[in-house]
Structure formats: C-alpha cells, structure tokens
Write a protein that holds these residues in place. Structure first.
Motif, PDB file in Angstrom:
ATOM      1  N   MET A 273       4.002   0.557  -0.240  1.00  0.00           N
ATOM      2  CA  MET A 273       3.947   0.453   1.007  1.00  0.00           C
ATOM      3  C   MET A 273       5.119   0.050   1.689  1.00  0.00           C
ATOM      4  O   MET A 273       5.568   0.538   2.554  1.00  0.00           O
ATOM      5  N   LEU A 274       5.694  -1.113   1.172  1.00  0.00           N
ATOM      6  CA  LEU A 274       6.951  -1.604   1.808  1.00  0.00           C
ATOM      7  C   LEU A 274       8.093  -0.689   1.989  1.00  0.00           C
ATOM      8  O   LEU A 274       8.818  -0.660   2.619  1.00  0.00           O
ATOM      9  N   SER A 277       9.101   2.329   4.714  1.00  0.00           N
ATOM     10  CA  SER A 277       9.408   1.822   6.082  1.00  0.00           C
ATOM     11  C   SER A 277      10.751   1.002   6.056  1.00  0.00           C
ATOM     12  O   SER A 277      10.744   0.184   5.087  1.00  0.00           O
ATOM     13  N   PRO A 278      11.669   1.136   7.179  1.00  0.00           N
ATOM     14  CA  PRO A 278      12.884  -0.073   7.081  1.00  0.00           C
ATOM     15  C   PRO A 278      12.372  -1.207   7.196  1.00  0.00           C
ATOM     16  O   PRO A 278      12.897  -2.063   6.521  1.00  0.00           O
ATOM     17  N   SER A 279      11.209  -1.421   8.167  1.00  0.00           N
ATOM     18  CA  SER A 279      10.972  -2.948   8.031  1.00  0.00           C
ATOM     19  C   SER A 279      10.339  -3.398   6.682  1.00  0.00           C
ATOM     20  O   SER A 279      10.527  -4.847   6.466  1.00  0.00           O
ATOM     21  N   GLY A 280       9.476  -2.618   6.163  1.00  0.00           N
ATOM     22  CA  GLY A 280       8.990  -2.943   4.906  1.00  0.00           C
ATOM     23  C   GLY A 280      10.080  -3.290   3.584  1.00  0.00           C
ATOM     24  O   GLY A 280      10.022  -4.168   2.959  1.00  0.00           O
ATOM     25  N   LYS A 281      11.180  -2.204   3.763  1.00  0.00           N
ATOM     26  CA  LYS A 281      12.291  -2.485   2.854  1.00  0.00           C
ATOM     27  C   LYS A 281      13.002  -3.654   3.096  1.00  0.00           C
ATOM     28  O   LYS A 281      13.481  -4.531   2.128  1.00  0.00           O
ATOM     29  N   GLY A 282      13.167  -4.104   4.506  1.00  0.00           N
ATOM     30  CA  GLY A 282      13.963  -5.379   4.732  1.00  0.00           C
ATOM     31  C   GLY A 282      13.210  -6.455   4.370  1.00  0.00           C
ATOM     32  O   GLY A 282      13.705  -7.577   4.015  1.00  0.00           O
ATOM     33  N   ALA A 321      -3.765  -2.667   2.845  1.00  0.00           N
ATOM     34  CA  ALA A 321      -5.124  -2.366   2.642  1.00  0.00           C
ATOM     35  C   ALA A 321      -5.231  -1.041   3.062  1.00  0.00           C
ATOM     36  O   ALA A 321      -6.189  -0.172   2.128  1.00  0.00           O
ATOM     37  N   VAL A 322      -4.664  -0.628   4.104  1.00  0.00           N
ATOM     38  CA  VAL A 322      -4.981   0.817   4.553  1.00  0.00           C
ATOM     39  C   VAL A 322      -4.297   1.817   3.601  1.00  0.00           C
ATOM     40  O   VAL A 322      -4.744   2.834   3.040  1.00  0.00           O
ATOM     41  N   TRP A 323      -3.084   1.447   3.038  1.00  0.00           N
ATOM     42  CA  TRP A 323      -2.450   2.266   2.122  1.00  0.00           C
ATOM     43  C   TRP A 323      -3.034   2.326   0.733  1.00  0.00           C
ATOM     44  O   TRP A 323      -3.235   3.422   0.134  1.00  0.00           O
ATOM     45  N   LEU A 324      -3.615   1.063   0.337  1.00  0.00           N
ATOM     46  CA  LEU A 324      -4.240   0.925  -0.829  1.00  0.00           C
ATOM     47  C   LEU A 324      -5.575   1.905  -1.066  1.00  0.00           C
ATOM     48  O   LEU A 324      -5.766   2.396  -2.045  1.00  0.00           O
TER      49      LEU A 324
END
Length: 334
Positions: A273-274, A277-282, A321-324
């Motif tokens: 999930m992280l 997205s750019p924010s997740g990778k950050g 949770a949504v992704w999972l």
C-alpha cells in the motif's frame, strides 16, 4: 513534525539478539539474524575499485540493454564502455553441493541488483558501493542441516546468516519457488547491510513485497494481483488503527508466534500500500533512513509514519485496511 497521538504505545529500547526469525512461504521460508558481526554487515568496507567493462547494445525490438556480459551474436549497435570504480552490489552465486542452472544463477544476480536499485533509487537508501552478497544453493537434506547452522532452520527453504554473510537456499523442484525464496532472502540481506535492525513487521513486509519483483531488461517491475492466497484472518473490520499499532510494535518471537500467517500478510499489505503512492513511499523512506541512523535498535516506526504520512497514522491505517480487504491489482515499474 506532528507529535504522535496518545494511543501510540511507548516502546522500550531493544538490543539486537541472536534469535532465529522465521519467514513465510507456506511457513517454510526462514532467516537467521545474529548480532555477532555488528548491526550492519559492512561487506563493502573491504572492497577495492577496479576497472570493468559495460556492454551496451540494442536488441531486435529496439530495446537498449546494458550488461557486464557481451550480447549474443546479431545484436545491433554493440558498444563497450570502460569504467573505473565499484558497482553498488557484487553478487556471487554458486551451488554448494549441486550444479545450479545458468538461468537460476543469472536470476540471482539480476534480482539482487534490482532490489538494490529500488532501495537506492525509490526509497533513498544509500550505501557504500561494492556491497558483497554471497548466495549458495544446497540440494541434499544432510548438507542443508550442516549449513543452516540452527536446528530451527531444518524445515526452512532459505536463510540469511550474518555470521558468514551468506544467503543459503534449499534447492526446490521448480524455478519460480526458488526465485521466491531467493528474492525474499536477498531483501533480508540488503536490509541488514544497508538499514539495520528494522522493526520485524517492516523487515518481513519488505521481504514479502520483494518476492514479487521481476527483472525486465535493465529495469524491474512488481506486479500485485488478487491471486495471492490471503488468509481470512488478515481482514480488518474496523478502521485498522489498533491492528496497525499491534503489528508495528511486535518484535521477534511475538511476531512469529501462532497466527504469524496473518501478520505476514498484513505486513506485506502495508508495504504494498505504501509503495503505491508518492506520500506512502516518502513515509516508508523516512522510517528506513531513520533506522540507518541507529542501526542497532529498531526505531518506533509507528511514530515516524504518523509524522510523515498525510493525515497521520489514523489515515494510513484506514488506507491499509481498505487495501488489505480488497488488494487492487497493479504493476509498478522501477
């Protein structure tokens, strides 16, 4: 920097131990981590720069390739590029008691280089060039019992030992299973070498995520599909914050206790999930780089994620949770 909300638990300083950690591929992947060689393996420290040749050519489809091996006959626009210095990673793969197929050897080298590039280029994990990664494949059960070095590892398919800084792979019947085990253990080795004693959930989540990496030309991709077998217990009914804090604060034996299949899946889902997205990778990069600064003691990942993910830990838990509960098929190119 946002301050962490009250529900986040205090974490005690944790010193690295010499216990064995089990990894899940139908509960058969395992790795051993020992603090005997220090918190970072440091194999690059003894490396020495040397001249090398890079081959550049274009295939019949017009795709440009770079390799340390010359192309087959018929390649277009073949050029030799002389370089001086060290590559980011040097991989030595061999069979200990068996001759391994060329494609498995080549995949070992390519997979290690690809994972290194993602850690470096996408997540900002720098490191000294010349990292040496040794990989050995073992065929017989008797030799595996000797080389695994720990009775708890006898039923495992792969281990990473910091004592000899070597990945040990129990040779499986089919290539794809070997590659899944191999990529998982490569990720553990690179985490140990480049990052340190990462919290268990993130360590296992990264290894499970990189199981899926595929080398494509000079790049790589990770495909996430709904075909992975997801345990029903991994689903989350609420907003996910309590479950996320529980996952992130489990260390060692508490992560590998009964019910670990659920935790492996949730850890994999968190990284996947992280990474989408750019924010997740950050946010993930912030944790990994904070860990590099105190390599011997796992960081409080939940506090760093809360400070760096937009909306804090509560928003991240909701997205997780949504992704999972419904993993979206995706392909990420690196």
């Amino acid at each position: 920097m946002r301050s962490a909300p009250d529900p986040l638990p205090d974490r005690k300083d944790l010193t690295p131990d010499a216990t064995s950690n089990s990894v899940s591929l139908a509960s058969s992947l395992m790795h051993a981590v020992s603090s005997e060689q220090g918190c970072l393996a440091g194999t690059a420290e003894s490396a020495h720069p040397k001249a090398s040749t890079i081959h550049r050519w274009t295939d019949a489809k017009g795709i440009i390739h770079f390799s340390d091996q010359p192309p087959d006959a018929g390649a277009n626009d073949h050029r030799r590029i002389e370089t001086q210095g060290l590559p980011p990673i040097v991989v030595h793969a061999n069979g200990y008691d068996v001759n391994i197929p060329d494609d498995l050897n080549q995949n070992a080298v390519a997979s290690a280089q690809a994972i290194e590039r993602v850690l470096r280029g996408t997540l900002g994990i720098d490191g000294d060039p010349g990292l040496v990664l040794n990989i050995e494949f073992i065929a017989s059960a008797k030799v595996w019992a000797e080389r695994a070095g720990d009775p708890a590892m006898l039923d495992s398919a792969g281990t990473y030992s910091t004592r000899d800084r070597t990945i040990h792979i129990r040779l499986q019947e089919d290539l794809e299973t070997n590659l899944v085990v191999l990529r998982h253990e490569i990720a553990h080795a690179l985490v140990h070498e480049r990052i340190g004693q990462l919290p268990t959930a993130l360590n296992e989540g990264l290894a499970s995520y990189f199981e899926n990496i595929q080398v494509v030309g000079m790049g790589a991709q990770i495909a996430i599909s709904d075909s992975r077998r997801r345990p029903a217990s991994a689903r989350i009914e609420g907003d996910g914050q309590d479950e996320l804090i529980d996952l992130l604060t489990r260390e060692g034996s508490t992560f590998y206790a009964p019910g670990q299949e659920q935790r492996y899946w949730r850890a994999f889902a968190l990284i996947a999930m992280l990474m989408q997205s750019p924010s997740g990778k950050g946010a993930l990069s912030a944790v990994l780089n904070a860990q590099r600064l105190q390599a011997c003691v796992p960081v409080a990942a939940e506090r760093i994620l809360d400070a760096h993910y937009p909306g804090g830990l509560s928003e991240m838990a909701r997205a997780w949770a949504v992704w999972l509960n419904n993993p979206p098929p995706s392909v990420l190119a690196f």
